[in-house]
Design a protein around this motif. Sequence first.
Motif, PDB file in Angstrom:
ATOM      1  N   GLU A  20     -13.591   6.027   1.107  1.00 41.12           N
ATOM      2  CA  GLU A  20     -13.026   6.275   2.433  1.00 41.12           C
ATOM      3  C   GLU A  20     -11.845   7.244   2.365  1.00 41.12           C
ATOM      4  OE1 GLU A  20     -12.228   2.453   4.139  1.00 41.12           O
ATOM      5  OE2 GLU A  20     -14.364   1.991   4.327  1.00 41.12           O
ATOM      6  N   HIS A  21     -11.023   7.115   1.332  1.00 37.71           N
ATOM      7  CA  HIS A  21      -9.888   8.028   1.174  1.00 37.71           C
ATOM      8  C   HIS A  21     -10.382   9.460   0.935  1.00 37.71           C
ATOM      9  CE1 HIS A  21      -5.915   9.484   0.260  1.00 37.71           C
ATOM     10  NE2 HIS A  21      -6.311   9.897  -0.927  1.00 37.71           N
ATOM     11  N   ILE A  22     -11.363   9.603   0.071  1.00 35.83           N
ATOM     12  CA  ILE A  22     -11.926  10.933  -0.194  1.00 35.83           C
ATOM     13  C   ILE A  22     -12.488  11.527   1.083  1.00 35.83           C
ATOM     14  CG2 ILE A  22     -13.861  12.137  -1.325  1.00 35.83           C
ATOM     15  CD1 ILE A  22     -13.326  10.321  -3.782  1.00 35.83           C
ATOM     16  N   VAL A  71      -4.996 -14.415   7.793  1.00 38.04           N
ATOM     17  CA  VAL A  71      -6.216 -13.980   7.132  1.00 38.04           C
ATOM     18  C   VAL A  71      -7.126 -15.180   6.975  1.00 38.04           C
ATOM     19  CG1 VAL A  71      -7.159 -12.948   5.038  1.00 38.04           C
ATOM     20  CG2 VAL A  71      -4.966 -12.175   5.920  1.00 38.04           C
ATOM     21  N   THR A  72      -8.369 -15.040   7.429  1.00 43.43           N
ATOM     22  CA  THR A  72      -9.317 -16.138   7.311  1.00 43.43           C
ATOM     23  C   THR A  72      -9.864 -16.200   5.899  1.00 43.43           C
ATOM     24  OG1 THR A  72     -11.151 -14.737   7.988  1.00 43.43           O
ATOM     25  CG2 THR A  72      -9.980 -15.903   9.733  1.00 43.43           C
ATOM     26  N   GLU A  73     -10.438 -17.350   5.564  1.00 35.61           N
ATOM     27  CA  GLU A  73     -10.960 -17.541   4.219  1.00 35.61           C
ATOM     28  C   GLU A  73     -12.129 -16.620   3.913  1.00 35.61           C
ATOM     29  OE1 GLU A  73     -11.702 -21.543   3.034  1.00 35.61           O
ATOM     30  OE2 GLU A  73      -9.858 -22.258   3.958  1.00 35.61           O
ATOM     31  N   ASP A  74     -12.893 -16.226   4.937  1.00 38.05           N
ATOM     32  CA  ASP A  74     -14.061 -15.381   4.689  1.00 38.05           C
ATOM     33  C   ASP A  74     -13.726 -13.882   4.673  1.00 38.05           C
ATOM     34  OD1 ASP A  74     -13.518 -15.231   7.388  1.00 38.05           O
ATOM     35  OD2 ASP A  74     -15.628 -15.198   7.991  1.00 38.05           O
ATOM     36  N   PHE A  75     -12.440 -13.546   4.765  1.00 36.90           N
ATOM     37  CA  PHE A  75     -12.037 -12.138   4.735  1.00 36.90           C
ATOM     38  C   PHE A  75     -12.344 -11.536   3.364  1.00 36.90           C
ATOM     39  CE2 PHE A  75      -8.789  -8.973   3.570  1.00 36.90           C
ATOM     40  CZ  PHE A  75      -9.100  -7.996   4.497  1.00 36.90           C
ATOM     41  N   GLN A  76     -13.038 -10.409   3.370  1.00 37.12           N
ATOM     42  CA  GLN A  76     -13.376  -9.696   2.144  1.00 37.12           C
ATOM     43  C   GLN A  76     -12.739  -8.313   2.191  1.00 37.12           C
ATOM     44  OE1 GLN A  76     -15.178 -10.730  -0.577  1.00 37.12           O
ATOM     45  NE2 GLN A  76     -15.064 -12.744   0.377  1.00 37.12           N
ATOM     46  N   PRO A  77     -11.684  -8.088   1.421  1.00 35.36           N
ATOM     47  CA  PRO A  77     -11.090  -6.746   1.422  1.00 35.36           C
ATOM     48  C   PRO A  77     -12.085  -5.755   0.821  1.00 35.36           C
ATOM     49  CG  PRO A  77     -10.156  -8.076  -0.332  1.00 35.36           C
ATOM     50  CD  PRO A  77     -11.047  -8.980   0.472  1.00 35.36           C
ATOM     51  N   PRO A  78     -11.979  -4.481   1.198  1.00 33.19           N
ATOM     52  CA  PRO A  78     -12.906  -3.508   0.634  1.00 33.19           C
ATOM     53  C   PRO A  78     -12.681  -3.379  -0.873  1.00 33.19           C
ATOM     54  CG  PRO A  78     -11.185  -2.413   1.884  1.00 33.19           C
ATOM     55  CD  PRO A  78     -11.008  -3.887   2.085  1.00 33.19           C
ATOM     56  N   SER A  79     -13.759  -3.081  -1.563  1.00 30.88           N
ATOM     57  CA  SER A  79     -13.647  -2.883  -3.008  1.00 30.88           C
ATOM     58  C   SER A  79     -12.849  -1.611  -3.276  1.00 30.88           C
ATOM     59  CB  SER A  79     -15.039  -2.768  -3.635  1.00 30.88           C
ATOM     60  OG  SER A  79     -15.664  -1.577  -3.201  1.00 30.88           O
ATOM     61  N   LEU A  80     -12.395  -1.481  -4.506  1.00 33.76           N
ATOM     62  CA  LEU A  80     -11.662  -0.283  -4.893  1.00 33.76           C
ATOM     63  C   LEU A  80     -12.543   0.950  -4.723  1.00 33.76           C
ATOM     64  CD1 LEU A  80      -9.080   0.928  -5.940  1.00 33.76           C
ATOM     65  CD2 LEU A  80      -9.845   0.451  -8.268  1.00 33.76           C
ATOM     66  N   ILE A  88       2.004  -0.665  18.577  1.00 32.37           N
ATOM     67  CA  ILE A  88       1.217  -1.179  17.466  1.00 32.37           C
ATOM     68  C   ILE A  88       0.595   0.009  16.764  1.00 32.37           C
ATOM     69  CG2 ILE A  88      -0.858  -2.451  16.796  1.00 32.37           C
ATOM     70  CD1 ILE A  88      -0.185  -4.518  18.812  1.00 32.37           C
ATOM     71  N   VAL A  89       0.713   0.036  15.454  1.00 34.76           N
ATOM     72  CA  VAL A  89       0.125   1.093  14.635  1.00 34.76           C
ATOM     73  C   VAL A  89      -1.196   0.579  14.076  1.00 34.76           C
ATOM     74  CG1 VAL A  89       0.427   2.510  12.576  1.00 34.76           C
ATOM     75  CG2 VAL A  89       2.372   2.063  14.069  1.00 34.76           C
ATOM     76  N   LEU A  90      -2.250   1.379  14.255  1.00 34.81           N
ATOM     77  CA  LEU A  90      -3.576   1.069  13.719  1.00 34.81           C
ATOM     78  C   LEU A  90      -3.875   2.012  12.571  1.00 34.81           C
ATOM     79  CD1 LEU A  90      -6.054   0.733  16.716  1.00 34.81           C
ATOM     80  CD2 LEU A  90      -5.265  -1.057  15.192  1.00 34.81           C
ATOM     81  N   THR A  91      -4.489   1.501  11.521  1.00 35.65           N
ATOM     82  CA  THR A  91      -4.870   2.390  10.442  1.00 35.65           C
ATOM     83  C   THR A  91      -6.041   1.842   9.644  1.00 35.65           C
ATOM     84  OG1 THR A  91      -4.142   3.623   8.509  1.00 35.65           O
ATOM     85  CG2 THR A  91      -3.223   1.422   8.801  1.00 35.65           C
ATOM     86  N   GLY A  92      -6.855   2.751   9.172  1.00 37.97           N
ATOM     87  CA  GLY A  92      -7.936   2.409   8.257  1.00 37.97           C
ATOM     88  C   GLY A  92      -7.496   2.592   6.823  1.00 37.97           C
ATOM     89  N   TYR A  93      -6.291   3.121   6.622  1.00 35.18           N
ATOM     90  CA  TYR A  93      -5.794   3.452   5.284  1.00 35.18           C
ATOM     91  C   TYR A  93      -4.409   2.873   5.097  1.00 35.18           C
ATOM     92  CZ  TYR A  93      -9.551   6.712   5.964  1.00 35.18           C
ATOM     93  OH  TYR A  93     -10.763   7.235   6.232  1.00 35.18           O
ATOM     94  N   GLY A  94      -4.286   1.590   5.363  1.00 31.10           N
ATOM     95  CA  GLY A  94      -2.980   0.973   5.354  1.00 31.10           C
ATOM     96  C   GLY A  94      -2.461   0.643   3.968  1.00 31.10           C
ATOM     97  N   SER A  95      -1.166   0.551   3.896  1.00 31.17           N
ATOM     98  CA  SER A  95      -0.493   0.103   2.689  1.00 31.17           C
ATOM     99  C   SER A  95       0.778  -0.603   3.125  1.00 31.17           C
ATOM    100  CB  SER A  95      -0.161   1.278   1.775  1.00 31.17           C
ATOM    101  OG  SER A  95       0.877   2.051   2.327  1.00 31.17           O
ATOM    102  N   ILE A  96       1.327  -1.373   2.230  1.00 29.06           N
ATOM    103  CA  ILE A  96       2.561  -2.079   2.545  1.00 29.06           C
ATOM    104  C   ILE A  96       3.676  -1.083   2.850  1.00 29.06           C
ATOM    105  CG2 ILE A  96       4.354  -3.563   1.574  1.00 29.06           C
ATOM    106  CD1 ILE A  96       2.070  -5.024   0.090  1.00 29.06           C
ATOM    107  N   ALA A  97       3.710   0.016   2.104  1.00 33.27           N
ATOM    108  CA  ALA A  97       4.764   1.018   2.312  1.00 33.27           C
ATOM    109  C   ALA A  97       4.703   1.622   3.710  1.00 33.27           C
ATOM    110  CB  ALA A  97       4.670   2.116   1.263  1.00 33.27           C
ATOM    111  N   THR A  98       3.497   1.963   4.191  1.00 33.05           N
ATOM    112  CA  THR A  98       3.402   2.549   5.529  1.00 33.05           C
ATOM    113  C   THR A  98       3.672   1.506   6.604  1.00 33.05           C
ATOM    114  OG1 THR A  98       0.989   2.309   5.494  1.00 33.05           O
ATOM    115  CG2 THR A  98       1.888   4.476   4.931  1.00 33.05           C
TER     116      THR A  98
END
Length: 186
Positions: free
Chosen positions: A148-150, A133-142, A87-97
């Motif tokens: 986080e990326h910086i 994904v639950t209904e209360d899931f809030q993705p991080p804002s842009l 299993i791959v874990l990431t805080g910086y995921g994308s569909i491509a990865t």
Amino acid sequence: MTSPNPQLSSAPTLLLVDDEAVFRERLARAFRERGFEVGTAGSYEEALAQATRESPEVAVVDLRMPGRGGLELVRALHALDGSTRIIVLTGYGSIATAVEAMKLGAFNYLPKPADVDDLLLAFSRGPGEAAHVTEDFQPPSLARAEWEHIQRVLSDCGGNISEAARRLGLHRRSLQRKLQKYPPAQ
């Protein structure tokens, strides 16, 4: 003793690879409490050395690590033993990865933060089967994702603002202004 996961043997061996020592050790302790024999590693090289000595049944691999990353480790672990479920874990995921990880042999892919229950659930699902994904899931804002990326790029550059700005394609002073702001709450 009953198995923590019916698809795994009674004392499954697990390799846990993450460069964040506190997170790695906390997760390792939780897996041990659930009956796993856990080996830990903080880098590609440590993980490969352990897996070469004794191939784990399951592995949890952080995507972003200094030096050689998680995708390279997935490829190497899969080459050593194709039956290892990774299993791959990431805080910086994308569909491509996520797609790339699956192509290289990962069993599943989860975003951080993930706890031991999330990981056990991911191992029990089919290969590549996404979590609900639950209904209360809030993705991080842009703004939060950018912050986080910086921070990650800056960390990868050892705190060198000029090098981080170059890698991010920003002017050094623009990066400094962004760093002076507080991180977005969400």
